[in-house]
Design a protein around this motif. Structure first.
Motif, mmCIF file in Angstrom:
data_model
loop_
_atom_site.group_PDB
_atom_site.id
_atom_site.type_symbol
_atom_site.label_atom_id
_atom_site.label_comp_id
_atom_site.label_asym_id
_atom_site.label_seq_id
_atom_site.Cartn_x
_atom_site.Cartn_y
_atom_site.Cartn_z
ATOM 1 N N UNK A 188 33.296 42.419 42.229
ATOM 2 C CA UNK A 188 33.744 41.195 41.559
ATOM 3 C C UNK A 188 33.092 41.044 40.184
ATOM 4 N N UNK A 189 31.850 41.459 40.133
ATOM 5 C CA UNK A 189 31.140 41.370 38.854
ATOM 6 C C UNK A 189 31.819 42.255 37.802
ATOM 7 N N UNK A 190 32.212 43.476 38.230
ATOM 8 C CA UNK A 190 32.898 44.384 37.304
ATOM 9 C C UNK A 190 34.231 43.797 36.868
ATOM 10 N N UNK A 191 34.983 43.238 37.858
ATOM 11 C CA UNK A 191 36.263 42.617 37.508
ATOM 12 C C UNK A 191 36.044 41.423 36.575
ATOM 13 N N UNK A 192 35.005 40.657 36.857
ATOM 14 C CA UNK A 192 34.701 39.486 36.009
ATOM 15 C C UNK A 192 34.385 39.919 34.589
ATOM 16 N N UNK A 193 33.636 41.027 34.466
ATOM 17 C CA UNK A 193 33.347 41.530 33.117
ATOM 18 C C UNK A 193 34.624 41.896 32.381
ATOM 19 N N UNK A 194 35.553 42.542 33.132
ATOM 20 C CA UNK A 194 36.822 42.904 32.519
ATOM 21 C C UNK A 194 37.593 41.668 32.076
ATOM 22 N N UNK A 195 37.643 40.654 32.992
ATOM 23 C CA UNK A 195 38.363 39.421 32.658
ATOM 24 C C UNK A 195 37.690 38.709 31.484
#
Length: 645
Positions: free
Chosen positions: A40-47
């Motif tokens: 989720x952290x990686x996805x959040x960084x992308x978002x």
């Protein structure tokens, strides 16, 4: 957590099994949750990155919209200049308008550079290019208006306090000179001079064209070479009429030179008519060129204004709207992911909180013990620095004690001699009193008193005793100050007078100061305050000894105290060598010293700083190399209960 276990089997084969326990399952769950959170952290960084890109796009579009508005405002301001140019009737006033136009054009060029540097889409780039081209074309056309208006104003002139057309002034002067010749005829008929001044330099025409000559070189040349000689000849005719009137009788015939005057005025009229026609023709041509440029300028301005409006509308309604939509959509997705991340992070936080608190509790106990050790070390360090100061000052204190001890010993020796003489005198007096019946006894007693200097002894005894008592008091004060300074700090604050602390410190360090400088004291009335007096004595010793060491030969140390608001202030200033600018920011650092090796620990000013901060005060330093140094200490005034007073 999980553990591997190995068991031997026939054939030397080994098997591996995993033994799960409740703790192991919990650890495995923790690992899964951690993996989910990382994902989720990686996805959040992308978002967040996408959101940042969308926000940057919105900011960029907003900046472009702002630049487009600035461009419209800039062109609107420049669009007012043609009407101001047309309203001006003096060439010099056009310079002010030209300067304003240059400022506006520079601003437009700045807007142009900002727009060209921005990242643009193809549609935006086309609109921006169109807007900039029309704007540049407008400023070029506006610049061309100025010389046309200046050329047009060449055919205006100042005449009789107002600005008039050159052709109108020439017509006026032509009529005036016709009247002038008629006045000459009337003067002959009435035997009385009816024209104005005979002085040619006072003539209105002469004064006009010499002060405000036409700016058209051709017209100015016709006036100076053709018209002016004829004009001057007319004034000569007036002088001739005046002479004739002075000599003529009642029946004298009109002079013949009037005929010549008629011819000259006819020639002058031809020149005036030709000159007026040429001025009118050229003025009309210049006006036509200027008006044609105005028409062209108005058309260009409309095109530029339309291009600016189209650009601003596109950026606002299309580009900015699209950027805001993308940002809103991206932000919404980011909020959802952040919410999920927060829920999972909360669960994990609750899981590790217990173990973390246990470890923190252990660390807290260790830190408390370390803090107690640090306090003990700090106290020992302060006492060591104080003992070092005492060791440094010991020789001086011994010298201070030896001085009064020297004259006390000398006085006691003298008192011993006096006592011996008094004993001899009293013994002799007793013997003489026993034989008082003998003659000359009184004279013998007086002689003995004189030889033993009994009268001088009685006079000198009070002085010797007073000096000895004064020396004893000085020794007492020195010893008392040294004892007060060397006393181990109390654990509780006490009420103290800072002026008394300074006096005590000066007594202790006086031998360090008296050979190097004079000390000026300007003590104000200070309220007593709760403090650690011995620690403040240490502060004053360090500052005063440093001040004395900074003075190479002879100098001055000034000590001032005053009370202001809730604070007591102590000012210590010296005329020593000062502190270099590149070192003044380091002087309160521990172990920093500018002294030679073995002559300074580097802790003196660091301890000063710590003690002042411990008292909730502050210390400032102002120094200039070669001029001296000033320290100002500000300490809060607190009462016995700890409250500010």
């Amino acid at each position: 957590m999980f553990y591997w276990s190995r068991s031997a089997e026939p054939g030397n084969a080994e098997s591996c099994t995993m033994d799960f326990t409740p703790d192991k399952r919990l650890a495995l769950s923790y690992g899964v949750v951690t993996a989910i959170i990382i994902a989720l952290w990686a996805v959040s960084l992308f978002v967040m990155r996408q959101s940042g890109i969308a926000i940057d796009a919105v900011v960029q579009q907003s900046q472009l919209v702002g630049l487009a508005k600035q461009g419209m405002i800039n062109l609107a301001g420049a669009g007012q200049l043609p009407w101001r140019i047309e309203a001006e009737i003096h060439i010099d006033d056009l310079a002010v308008i030209e300067a304003e136009m240059q400022v506006l054009r520079q601003d437009f060029q700045g807007i142009q550079a900002a727009m060209e540097a921005a990242g643009l889409t193809l549609s935006e780039k086309a609109l921006v290019t169109r807007f900039l081209e029309h704007g540049t074309k407008f400023y070029d056309a506006l610049t061309a208006c100025l010389p046309l208006r200046q050329k047009m104003l060449r055919y205006y002139t100042e005449y009789q306090g107002e600005t008039r057309s050159l052709s109108g002034v020439l017509l006026q002067r032509e009529l005036d000179h016709i009247r002038y010749v008629r006045a000459l005829h009337e003067s002959i008929a009435q035997k009385k001079l009816l024209v104005g001044t005979l002085d040619y330099s006072q003539c209105g025409f002469y004064q006009w064209y010499t002060k405000n000559p036409p700016q058209d070189k051709d017209l100015a040349e016709i006036i100076t070479e053709e018209i002016d000689p004829l004009h001057q000849q007319l004034h000569n005719y007036a002088a001739m009429v005046n002479d004739w009137l002075a000599k003529a009788g009642p029946k004298t015939a009109a002079p013949a030179f009037l005929g010549e005057a008629e011819k000259d005025i006819a020639r002058l009229g031809i020149y005036f008519a030709g000159l007026r026609s040429l001025a009118q023709e050229r003025a009309t041509a210049a006006g036509a060129d200027y008006q044609a440029q105005l028409v062209q300028l108005e058309q260009i301005f409309k095109e530029a204004d339309g291009a600016a409006a189209a650009l601003e509308a596109h950026l606002r309604d299309v580009s900015l709207h699209q950027s805001l939509t993308t940002m809103t959509r991206t932000t919404a997705g980011g909020k959802l992911l952040i919410w999920l991340f927060a829920v999972l992070a909360t669960g994990l936080t609750l899981f590790i909180a217990k173990r973390t608190m246990d470890r923190i509790s252990a660390w807290s106990k260790e830190l408390e013990q370390a803090y107690r050790d640090l306090q003990l070390t700090h106290t020992q360090m302060l006492q060591s620095e104080k003992l070092a100061s005492i060791g440094q000052l010991a020789a001086g204190v011994a010298h201070e004690i030896n001085n009064p001890m020297g004259f006390i010993t000398s006085n006691l020796g003298t008192l011993n001699k006096y006592a011996t003489r008094l004993t001899d005198f009293l013994q002799a007096q007793s013997e003489l009193i026993g034989s008082i019946s003998e003659a000359g006894v009184l004279e013998q007693m007086q002689e003995k008193r004189k030889n033993l200097k009994i009268d001088y002894i009685f006079e000198d005894l009070p002085t010797l005793i007073g000096e000895s008592l004064e020396g004893a008091d000085r020794i007492k004060n020195i010893v008392q100050s040294l004892k007060s300074f060397a006393r181990v700090d109390q654990t509780q604050k006490t009420m103290a007078d800072l002026n008394e602390c300074l006096e005590t410190t000066l007594t202790v360090v006086w031998n360090e100061l008296k050979y190097k400088c004079t000390v000026s004291k300007e003590f104000g009335a200070l309220p007593k305050t709760m403090c650690f007096p011995q620690q403040l004595n240490q502060v004053f010793v360090n500052l005063l000894v440093n001040a004395a060491q900074a003075i190479e030969q002879q100098g001055r140390i000034t000590i001032k105290t005053w009370h202001g608001g809730p604070y007591n202030y102590i000012w210590i200033e010296d005329t020593g060598c000062g502190i270099p600018a590149d070192q003044i920011g380091k002087i309160f650092d521990p172990f920093f010293t500018t002294k030679e090796v073995g002559k300074g620990t580097g802790l003196g000013l660091s301890i000063v700083y710590d003690i002042i901060k411990k008292h909730n005060g502050n210390i400032t330093v102002d120094s200039e190399a070669g001029q001296g140094t000033t320290f100002v200490i500000r300490l809060p005034v607190t009462g016995a209960g700890g409250e500010g007073v």
